[in-house]
Design an enzyme around this catalytic site. Structure first.
Site, PDB file in Angstrom:
ATOM      1  CG  HIS A  70      35.575  65.769  44.715  1.00  0.00           C
ATOM      2  ND1 HIS A  70      34.468  65.733  45.367  1.00  0.00           N
ATOM      3  CD2 HIS A  70      36.081  66.685  43.871  1.00  0.00           C
ATOM      4  CE1 HIS A  70      33.879  67.300  45.197  1.00  0.00           C
ATOM      5  NE2 HIS A  70      34.518  67.501  43.837  1.00  0.00           N
ATOM      6  CE  LYS A  76      36.405  68.699  48.007  1.00  0.00           C
ATOM      7  NZ  LYS A  76      36.822  69.623  48.260  1.00  0.00           N
TER       8      LYS A  76
HETATM    9  N1  LIG Z   1      35.766  76.259  43.533  1.00  0.00           N
HETATM   10  C1  LIG Z   1      35.946  75.347  42.587  1.00  0.00           C
HETATM   11  O1  LIG Z   1      35.970  75.374  41.284  1.00  0.00           O
HETATM   12  C2  LIG Z   1      37.407  74.532  43.122  1.00  0.00           C
HETATM   13  C3  LIG Z   1      37.863  74.699  44.352  1.00  0.00           C
HETATM   14  N2  LIG Z   1      38.912  73.903  44.335  1.00  0.00           N
HETATM   15  C4  LIG Z   1      39.200  74.064  46.403  1.00  0.00           C
HETATM   16  O2  LIG Z   1      41.103  74.342  45.469  1.00  0.00           O
HETATM   17  C5  LIG Z   1      41.629  74.093  47.261  1.00  0.00           C
HETATM   18  C6  LIG Z   1      42.608  73.607  46.290  1.00  0.00           C
HETATM   19  O3  LIG Z   1      42.657  72.414  45.863  1.00  0.00           O
HETATM   20  P1  LIG Z   1      43.793  71.789  45.267  1.00  0.00           P
HETATM   21  O4  LIG Z   1      43.905  72.646  44.085  1.00  0.00           O
HETATM   22  O5  LIG Z   1      43.087  70.148  44.685  1.00  0.00           O
HETATM   23  O6  LIG Z   1      44.661  71.314  46.569  1.00  0.00           O
HETATM   24  P2  LIG Z   1      46.224  71.252  46.500  1.00  0.00           P
HETATM   25  O7  LIG Z   1      46.314  70.204  47.877  1.00  0.00           O
HETATM   26  O8  LIG Z   1      47.007  70.515  45.406  1.00  0.00           O
HETATM   27  O9  LIG Z   1      46.642  72.646  46.534  1.00  0.00           O
HETATM   28  C7  LIG Z   1      47.173  73.366  47.670  1.00  0.00           C
HETATM   29  C8  LIG Z   1      48.281  74.532  47.584  1.00  0.00           C
HETATM   30  O10 LIG Z   1      48.499  75.193  48.367  1.00  0.00           O
HETATM   31  C9  LIG Z   1      49.119  75.353  49.473  1.00  0.00           C
HETATM   32  N3  LIG Z   1      49.196  75.618  51.160  1.00  0.00           N
HETATM   33  C10 LIG Z   1      48.978  75.790  51.217  1.00  0.00           C
HETATM   34  N4  LIG Z   1      49.197  75.776  53.005  1.00  0.00           N
HETATM   35  C11 LIG Z   1      49.830  77.460  52.011  1.00  0.00           C
HETATM   36  C12 LIG Z   1      49.656  79.233  52.420  1.00  0.00           C
HETATM   37  N5  LIG Z   1      49.907  78.505  53.749  1.00  0.00           N
HETATM   38  N6  LIG Z   1      50.072  79.462  51.704  1.00  0.00           N
HETATM   39  C13 LIG Z   1      49.679  79.263  50.247  1.00  0.00           C
HETATM   40  N7  LIG Z   1      50.256  78.242  49.647  1.00  0.00           N
HETATM   41  C14 LIG Z   1      49.644  77.208  51.019  1.00  0.00           C
HETATM   42  C15 LIG Z   1      49.759  73.866  49.468  1.00  0.00           C
HETATM   43  O11 LIG Z   1      51.216  73.663  49.646  1.00  0.00           O
HETATM   44  P3  LIG Z   1      51.892  72.476  50.269  1.00  0.00           P
HETATM   45  O12 LIG Z   1      51.184  71.071  48.774  1.00  0.00           O
HETATM   46  O13 LIG Z   1      53.022  72.255  50.533  1.00  0.00           O
HETATM   47  O14 LIG Z   1      51.692  71.673  51.494  1.00  0.00           O
HETATM   48  C16 LIG Z   1      48.925  73.441  47.564  1.00  0.00           C
HETATM   49  O15 LIG Z   1      50.180  73.738  46.912  1.00  0.00           O
HETATM   50  C17 LIG Z   1      40.413  73.143  48.050  1.00  0.00           C
HETATM   51  O16 LIG Z   1      39.906  73.856  48.987  1.00  0.00           O
HETATM   52  C18 LIG Z   1      39.627  72.808  47.096  1.00  0.00           C
HETATM   53  O17 LIG Z   1      38.355  71.899  47.662  1.00  0.00           O
HETATM   54  C19 LIG Z   1      39.545  72.468  44.227  1.00  0.00           C
HETATM   55  C20 LIG Z   1      39.300  72.508  42.792  1.00  0.00           C
HETATM   56  C21 LIG Z   1      38.147  73.120  41.960  1.00  0.00           C
HETATM   57  O1  LIG Z   2      38.656  69.675  45.707  1.00  0.00           O
HETATM   58  C1  LIG Z   2      38.090  69.771  44.371  1.00  0.00           C
HETATM   59  O2  LIG Z   2      38.852  68.630  43.884  1.00  0.00           O
HETATM   60  C2  LIG Z   2      37.308  70.303  44.331  1.00  0.00           C
HETATM   61  N1  LIG Z   2      36.664  70.994  45.325  1.00  0.00           N
HETATM   62  C3  LIG Z   2      35.511  72.385  45.024  1.00  0.00           C
HETATM   63  C4  LIG Z   2      34.843  71.155  45.734  1.00  0.00           C
HETATM   64  O3  LIG Z   2      34.241  71.285  47.189  1.00  0.00           O
HETATM   65  O4  LIG Z   2      33.177  71.698  45.603  1.00  0.00           O
HETATM   66  C5  LIG Z   2      34.530  72.009  43.860  1.00  0.00           C
HETATM   67  C6  LIG Z   2      35.119  71.219  42.632  1.00  0.00           C
HETATM   68  O5  LIG Z   2      33.876  69.595  43.443  1.00  0.00           O
HETATM   69  C7  LIG Z   2      36.417  70.364  43.196  1.00  0.00           C
END
Ligand SMILES: NC(=O)C1=CN([C@@H]2O[C@H](COP(=O)(O)OP(=O)(O)OC[C@H]3O[C@@H](n4cnc5c(N)ncnc54)[C@H](OP(=O)(O)O)[C@@H]3O)[C@@H](O)[C@H]2O)C=CC1
Ligand SMILES: O=C(O)C1=N[C@H](C(=O)O)C[C@H](O)C1
Length: 267
Positions: A156, A160
């Site tokens: 990743h 992350k």
């Molecule tokens: N299920 C799936 O297919 C996928 C899952 N994921 C998961 O999704 C999650 C997010 O990933 P990603 O988008 O890359 O991460 P990012 O860090 O880009 O996004 C997370 C966001 O949440 C915000 N945040 C933090 N605290 C709060 C709060 N209390 N209330 C509201 N918003 C808040 C952050 O703000 P700030 O930056 O200001 O702290 C940021 O904008 C991770 O757990 C990742 O593993 C990711 C990709 C695919």
């Molecule tokens: O944080 C990410 O980017 C992703 N998180 C998910 C995971 O933890 O498996 C899904 C995907 O791999 C992207």
């Protein structure tokens, strides 16, 4: 299908911003609010990158949000602690969670399952929304019936927070369901540098690679006498996850139970 009113938590994030795009461009979806820890009291259109999205208030507190806004579904894409808090609050207010956030513990999942059962309300936790990743996990489970030695390498981007990835953990769980526990490698093997053999899940090893330039990738390597089998999936952008988010939102509306993993709802 009637309109589905949706709240997105984490709208400025890599995934959250893609989810805002999905929800605001899907005919039967309506974005009714977002949850962010910044910009409370403002409108989403006041935030850079979202100027064209009108009438979406920003809340910093989920309870206030759920008291003031009528919603059907909460999509959470934040961090494990925040995601857990949000999913619980949503269920308590009769809103169905679709959670992509990863890093939940077994205890977290059990607690959400219990709440979903008590409230008789759909709740979907999907460690990976990409259809190809779900197939990679299912194919790995199938292969594990015939190959008992397996190593999971997840790769990743370096922003992350959780390791191993939710996908790697889910893959290991699916493999464990069909594979006898087996401690892999030489019985006397020793790590000369801590962590060299990766994390141990039921005797199989998970390796987490973090590098700038990567998005989300996983290889599941199987080995037996004289042969190996490699099953690999790559996400090259966050749009790759959005068809799964759409299916999850549509499905959670028809469900009154807890689902962990998109493989359980795909036809
Ligand atoms: N299920 C799936 O297919 C996928 C899952 N994921 C998961 O999704 C999650 C997010 O990933 P990603 O988008 O890359 O991460 P990012 O860090 O880009 O996004 C997370 C966001 O949440 C915000 N945040 C933090 N605290 C709060 C709060 N209390 N209330 C509201 N918003 C808040 C952050 O703000 P700030 O930056 O200001 O702290 C940021 O904008 C991770 O757990 C990742 O593993 C990711 C990709 C695919
Ligand atoms: O944080 C990410 O980017 C992703 N998180 C998910 C995971 O933890 O498996 C899904 C995907 O791999 C992207």
């Amino acid at each position: 299908m009637s309109e589905i009113k949706i709240i997105i938590a984490g709208p400025r994030g890599r995934m959250g911003s893609e989810a805002v795009k999905l929800v605001t461009t899907t005919e039967q979806f309506k974005l009714v609010a977002v949850l962010d820890h910044k910009y409370g009291g403002m409108m989403l259109s006041d935030v850079a990158g979202f100027q064209t999205i009108s009438n979406v208030p920003i809340y910093t507190n989920i309870e206030n949000c759920l008291q003031e806004v009528e919603a059907d579904v909460l999509i959470d894409l934040t961090t494990p602690e925040v995601g857990m808090y949000h999913a619980k609050a949503a269920l308590e207010h009769n809103v169905r969670p679709v959670v992509g956030t990863t890093g939940f513990t077994k205890e977290n999942l059990a607690e959400l399952e219990r709440l979903s059962y008590e409230k008789e309300l759909g709740c979907i936790i999907a460690p990976n929304f990409a259809i190809g990743a779900v197939l990679m996990m299912k194919f790995s489970q199938l292969a594990a019936k015939y190959f008992y030695d397996v190593e999971i390498i997840e790769m990743h981007h370096d922003q992350k927070l959780d390791a191993p990835s939710g996908t790697a953990v889910k893959t290991a769980e699916l493999i464990s369901d069909v594979r006898e526990t087996k401690k892999q490698g030489h019985p006397n093997e020793k790590e000369t540098i801590d962590g060299a053999r990766g994390a141990d899940y039921d005797g199989m090893h998970i390796h987490s690679v973090r590098l700038p330039g990567l998005i989300a990738h996983q290889q599941v390597l199987f080995g037996s006498d004289g042969q190996t089998l490699t099953i690999r999936h790559d996400s090259y952008n966050r749009a790759s996850f959005m068809s799964g988010v759409k299916v999850a939102v549509e499905t959670v509306m028809k469900q009154n139970n807890f689902v962990y993993g998109l493989e359980n709802i795909l036809d």
